[in-house]
Design an enzyme around this catalytic site. Structure first.
Site, mmCIF file in Angstrom:
data_model
loop_
_atom_site.group_PDB
_atom_site.id
_atom_site.type_symbol
_atom_site.label_atom_id
_atom_site.label_comp_id
_atom_site.label_asym_id
_atom_site.label_seq_id
_atom_site.Cartn_x
_atom_site.Cartn_y
_atom_site.Cartn_z
ATOM 1 N N TYR A 198 0.821 -1.216 0.000
ATOM 2 C CA TYR A 198 0.000 0.000 0.000
ATOM 3 C C TYR A 198 0.853 1.265 0.000
ATOM 4 O O TYR A 198 0.365 2.346 -0.303
ATOM 5 C CB TYR A 198 -0.949 0.022 1.208
ATOM 6 C CG TYR A 198 -2.108 -0.942 1.084
ATOM 7 C CD1 TYR A 198 -2.075 -1.989 0.177
ATOM 8 C CD2 TYR A 198 -3.242 -0.813 1.872
ATOM 9 C CE1 TYR A 198 -3.121 -2.882 0.057
ATOM 10 C CE2 TYR A 198 -4.303 -1.704 1.760
ATOM 11 C CZ TYR A 198 -4.229 -2.738 0.853
ATOM 12 O OH TYR A 198 -5.277 -3.617 0.737
ATOM 13 N N LYS A 239 2.935 -15.399 1.761
ATOM 14 C CA LYS A 239 2.910 -16.128 0.494
ATOM 15 C C LYS A 239 4.377 -16.409 0.161
ATOM 16 O O LYS A 239 4.915 -15.997 -0.868
ATOM 17 C CB LYS A 239 2.202 -15.265 -0.572
ATOM 18 C CG LYS A 239 1.934 -15.962 -1.879
ATOM 19 C CD LYS A 239 0.832 -17.004 -1.830
ATOM 20 C CE LYS A 239 0.728 -17.716 -3.162
ATOM 21 N NZ LYS A 239 -0.205 -18.871 -3.132
ATOM 22 N N ASP A 259 -3.543 -17.999 0.690
ATOM 23 C CA ASP A 259 -4.678 -18.634 0.005
ATOM 24 C C ASP A 259 -5.275 -19.729 0.881
ATOM 25 O O ASP A 259 -6.502 -19.846 1.026
ATOM 26 C CB ASP A 259 -4.265 -19.165 -1.385
ATOM 27 C CG ASP A 259 -2.948 -19.936 -1.375
ATOM 28 O OD1 ASP A 259 -2.256 -19.953 -0.340
ATOM 29 O OD2 ASP A 259 -2.611 -20.528 -2.421
ATOM 30 N N ASP A 261 -5.828 -6.725 5.221
ATOM 31 C CA ASP A 261 -7.010 -5.996 4.758
ATOM 32 C C ASP A 261 -8.077 -6.999 4.311
ATOM 33 O O ASP A 261 -9.245 -6.936 4.701
ATOM 34 C CB ASP A 261 -6.593 -5.070 3.599
ATOM 35 C CG ASP A 261 -7.695 -4.105 3.190
ATOM 36 O OD1 ASP A 261 -8.670 -3.948 3.947
ATOM 37 O OD2 ASP A 261 -7.578 -3.501 2.104
ATOM 38 N N ASP A 305 -11.663 -8.529 6.517
ATOM 39 C CA ASP A 305 -13.037 -8.429 6.001
ATOM 40 C C ASP A 305 -13.679 -9.814 5.986
ATOM 41 O O ASP A 305 -14.847 -9.979 6.331
ATOM 42 C CB ASP A 305 -13.053 -7.866 4.565
ATOM 43 C CG ASP A 305 -13.187 -6.347 4.534
ATOM 44 O OD1 ASP A 305 -12.681 -5.689 5.462
ATOM 45 O OD2 ASP A 305 -13.789 -5.809 3.582
#
Ligand code: IPM
Ligand code: MG
Length: 362
Positions: A142, A193, A226, A250, A254
């Site tokens: 970001y 990852k 994942d 992020d 959610d």
């Protein structure tokens, strides 16, 4: 007790409505013996852009730096979607996180027993969920440079962002996560990852090393993002504390919020070494802004986190959480958590009900 300063930034969309409910409670608490604070209001996001031409005025940053705590509503909305990236409301939020170096974002996802049936998942899966997502908040993709959209010699356009973490950036957020895990079930899952991205390979190394060195008592595991996204739906109770990068946090927070029934219920704390900001994790919800139906509970629960983490008022924090539980027990629901047999109320009525429960010391 010392005099505290709180900066309130309502922002855009439903931000103003939900923050108004928090203000009622803060004003009431502030009138009680032993509590003294000054509350100021400032500008951020699209409404700051409209008033000053930038989404994060200098003045907001300066006042936030001096405040003991910042309470934020939400930013963003279709009105500002066509602005250049550098002027978008979201940049205001990212900008204040960066300016105050708020690198540790705590996003607790707890299921309220009264709302289990509001979750899209089966009761057996979500019952008892209590996950703390620790999201790195002031670095990663970001913020990484270079970033932008360029036009290539052949006329094609190319967008690019940079995922970057230094070892100290990883270590400081991981340290906070290990500390959080120690106050919970002593279990930390670091999500990365590492099979594809070098940056998160380094993330894994640094977290492992810190765990071995300083937190041998905390059970540390690692998971690819994942798989983590899948495991959160398959068996969310396996998680206690999760620590992860800005982008993955992020997304996963959610996802975790929906397990609990509604994103309208989840508070957050963004902590740095000198400042702290509290906000509900839902956004500005422009589709329902101004209708008086937004759920103010995530904001009220954010106030509870603020009382606990920044204002040394843990008992008052507990009281707010008990009051929220009480109104849910009474069957009051905003539209997002409405269930058969419950009573649907709007933003103001929900805020008033929590206030009444507080005043009655439930
Ligand atoms: C959040 C939001 C923000 C983010 C947006 C509004 C910039 O989605 O707090 O999770 O991406 O961090
Ligand atoms: Mg988000």
């Amino acid at each position: 007790m010392t005099h505290k300063h709180i900066l309130v930034l309502p922002g855009d969309g439903i931000g103003r409505e939900i923050v108004a409910e928090a203000m009622k409670i803060l004003d009431w608490l502030g009138s009680r013996p032993g509590i003294q604070w000054t509350i100021e209001e400032g500008l951020i996001g699209g409404s700051a852009y409209d008033a000053t031409g930038v989404p994060l005025p200098e003045e907001t940053v300066n006042r936030a730096r001096k405040a003991d705590a910042v309470l934020l509503g939400a930013v963003g909305g279709p009105k500002w979607d066509r602005l250049d990236f550098s002027l978008r409301p979201e940049r205001g939020l990212l900008g204040i996180r960066k300016a105050l170096d708020l690198y540790c974002n705590l996003r607790p996802a707890q299921v309220f027993a009264q709302l289990i049936d509001a979750s899209p998942l089966k009761r057996e899966i979500v019952e008892g969920i209590d996950v703390m997502v620790v999201r790195e908040l002031s670095s990663g993709i970001y913020f990484g440079e270079p970033r932008g959209i360029e036009t290539l010699a052949d006329g094609r356009r190319r967008g690019f962002n940079t995922l970057s973490y230094t070892t100290d950036e990883i270590e400081r957020v991981a340290r906070r996560a290990f500390e959080a895990a120690r106050k919970r079930k002593n279990k930390l899952c670091s999500v990365d990852k590492a099979n594809v991205l070098e940056t998160t390979g380094l993330w894994r190394e640094v977290v492992s090393e810190l765990g071995r060195r300083d937190y041998p008592d905390v059970t540390l595991s690692h998971m690819y993002v994942d798989n983590a996204a899948m495991q959160l739906l398959r068996n969310p109770r396996q998680f206690d504390c999760i620590v992860t990068t800005n982008l993955f946090g992020d997304i996963l927070s959610d996802e975790a919020s929906m397990l609990t029934g509604s994103i309208g219920m989840l508070p957050s704390a963004s902590l740095g070494d000198h400042n702290a900001l509290y906000e509900p994790i839902h956004g500005s919800a422009p589709d329902i802004a101004g209708k008086g139906i937004a759920n103010p509970l995530a904001t009220l629960l954010s106030v509870a986190m603020m009382l606990r983490h920044s204002l040394e008022l843990p008992k008052e924090a507990d009281r707010i959480e008990r009051a929220v539980n009480h109104v849910l027990d009474q069957g009051l629901r905003t539209a997002d958590i409405m269930q058969p047999g419950a009573r649907e109320v709007g933003t103001v009525a929900m805020g008033d009900a929590v206030m009444k429960a507080l005043q009655e010391e439930v």
